[in-house]
Motif scaffolding. Structure first.
Motif, mmCIF file in Angstrom:
data_model
loop_
_atom_site.group_PDB
_atom_site.id
_atom_site.type_symbol
_atom_site.label_atom_id
_atom_site.label_comp_id
_atom_site.label_asym_id
_atom_site.label_seq_id
_atom_site.Cartn_x
_atom_site.Cartn_y
_atom_site.Cartn_z
ATOM 1 N N GLU A 17 0.833 -1.210 0.000
ATOM 2 C CA GLU A 17 0.000 0.000 0.000
ATOM 3 C C GLU A 17 0.871 1.264 0.000
ATOM 4 O OE1 GLU A 17 -0.424 -2.578 2.183
ATOM 5 O OE2 GLU A 17 -2.141 -3.445 1.134
ATOM 6 N N GLU A 18 1.949 1.263 0.785
ATOM 7 C CA GLU A 18 2.845 2.422 0.811
ATOM 8 C C GLU A 18 3.521 2.625 -0.544
ATOM 9 O OE1 GLU A 18 4.718 3.010 5.148
ATOM 10 O OE2 GLU A 18 5.051 1.015 4.298
ATOM 11 N N LEU A 19 3.964 1.528 -1.150
ATOM 12 C CA LEU A 19 4.599 1.637 -2.470
ATOM 13 C C LEU A 19 3.611 2.175 -3.507
ATOM 14 C CD1 LEU A 19 6.751 -1.607 -2.658
ATOM 15 C CD2 LEU A 19 7.571 0.758 -2.499
ATOM 16 N N ALA A 20 2.377 1.668 -3.473
ATOM 17 C CA ALA A 20 1.365 2.138 -4.425
ATOM 18 C C ALA A 20 1.123 3.630 -4.236
ATOM 19 C CB ALA A 20 0.068 1.351 -4.250
ATOM 20 N N GLU A 21 1.114 4.102 -3.003
ATOM 21 C CA GLU A 21 0.917 5.527 -2.749
ATOM 22 C C GLU A 21 2.114 6.341 -3.250
ATOM 23 O OE1 GLU A 21 0.660 8.365 1.144
ATOM 24 O OE2 GLU A 21 -0.524 6.527 1.188
ATOM 25 N N MET A 22 3.316 5.821 -3.059
ATOM 26 C CA MET A 22 4.516 6.535 -3.508
ATOM 27 C C MET A 22 4.559 6.649 -5.034
ATOM 28 S SD MET A 22 7.269 4.846 -0.895
ATOM 29 C CE MET A 22 8.691 5.757 -1.454
ATOM 30 N N TYR A 23 4.085 5.623 -5.738
ATOM 31 C CA TYR A 23 4.125 5.608 -7.202
ATOM 32 C C TYR A 23 2.838 6.116 -7.849
ATOM 33 C CZ TYR A 23 8.572 3.108 -7.623
ATOM 34 O OH TYR A 23 9.896 2.770 -7.600
ATOM 35 N N ALA A 24 1.839 6.470 -7.063
ATOM 36 C CA ALA A 24 0.542 6.889 -7.609
ATOM 37 C C ALA A 24 0.678 8.196 -8.385
ATOM 38 C CB ALA A 24 -0.464 7.064 -6.481
ATOM 39 N N TYR A 25 -0.222 8.372 -9.355
ATOM 40 C CA TYR A 25 -0.286 9.638 -10.076
ATOM 41 C C TYR A 25 -0.745 10.732 -9.110
ATOM 42 C CZ TYR A 25 0.174 7.147 -14.480
ATOM 43 O OH TYR A 25 0.636 6.377 -15.504
ATOM 44 N N PRO A 26 -0.240 11.940 -9.267
ATOM 45 C CA PRO A 26 -0.702 13.038 -8.407
ATOM 46 C C PRO A 26 -2.183 13.318 -8.641
ATOM 47 C CG PRO A 26 1.214 13.697 -9.732
ATOM 48 C CD PRO A 26 0.771 12.364 -10.219
ATOM 49 N N GLU A 27 -2.819 13.854 -7.627
ATOM 50 C CA GLU A 27 -4.223 14.243 -7.775
ATOM 51 C C GLU A 27 -4.313 15.473 -8.660
ATOM 52 O OE1 GLU A 27 -6.380 14.582 -4.116
ATOM 53 O OE2 GLU A 27 -5.263 12.917 -3.234
ATOM 54 N N ARG A 28 -5.440 15.623 -9.342
ATOM 55 C CA ARG A 28 -5.723 16.785 -10.194
ATOM 56 C C ARG A 28 -4.612 17.055 -11.209
ATOM 57 N NH1 ARG A 28 -6.965 18.818 -4.917
ATOM 58 N NH2 ARG A 28 -4.982 19.867 -5.015
ATOM 59 N N LEU A 29 -4.320 16.063 -12.023
ATOM 60 C CA LEU A 29 -3.318 16.267 -13.073
ATOM 61 C C LEU A 29 -3.816 17.315 -14.064
ATOM 62 C CD1 LEU A 29 -2.040 12.692 -13.983
ATOM 63 C CD2 LEU A 29 -0.735 14.563 -13.019
ATOM 64 N N ASP A 30 -2.987 18.303 -14.352
ATOM 65 C CA ASP A 30 -3.360 19.312 -15.338
ATOM 66 C C ASP A 30 -2.352 19.370 -16.480
ATOM 67 O OD1 ASP A 30 -1.252 20.360 -13.937
ATOM 68 O OD2 ASP A 30 -2.179 22.302 -13.552
ATOM 69 N N ARG A 31 -1.441 18.405 -16.504
ATOM 70 C CA ARG A 31 -0.446 18.323 -17.579
ATOM 71 C C ARG A 31 0.067 16.881 -17.633
ATOM 72 N NH1 ARG A 31 3.447 21.880 -13.974
ATOM 73 N NH2 ARG A 31 4.175 20.249 -12.613
ATOM 74 N N PRO A 32 0.749 16.513 -18.700
ATOM 75 C CA PRO A 32 1.281 15.147 -18.784
ATOM 76 C C PRO A 32 2.197 14.839 -17.594
ATOM 77 C CG PRO A 32 1.463 16.228 -20.901
ATOM 78 C CD PRO A 32 1.039 17.291 -19.905
ATOM 79 N N TYR A 33 2.208 13.593 -17.190
ATOM 80 C CA TYR A 33 2.980 13.153 -16.027
ATOM 81 C C TYR A 33 3.792 11.934 -16.428
ATOM 82 C CZ TYR A 33 3.940 11.537 -11.277
ATOM 83 O OH TYR A 33 4.555 11.116 -10.125
#
Length: 71
Positions: A17-33
């Protein structure tokens, strides 16, 4: 894992769960990530001349997580 940005966090074993949170996409993406993970694949000889895999169980664990998060 060496995390370059945001600044590194203390090194310690992480739960899935911690790893998934560390690698998760940021909230409210407004540009390519871009999310990257570097690894080495192949075989190398150890000091005694026996072939050894370059990847490890933690490497394979993170790679599997990244594949699940991309899907």
């Amino acid at each position: 894992m060496l995390r370059l940005w945001p600044p590194p966090v203390p090194i310690r074993p992480r739960s899935d769960e911690e790893l998934a949170e560390m690698y998760a996409y940021p909230e409210r993406l407004d540009r390519p990530y871009l999310r990257m993970n570097f690894g080495q694949r192949g075989r190398a000889a150890s000091a005694d001349g026996c072939p050894r895999a370059l990847s490890s169980a933690p490497d394979r664990r993170v790679f599997g997580l990244l594949r699940r998060l991309a899907g």
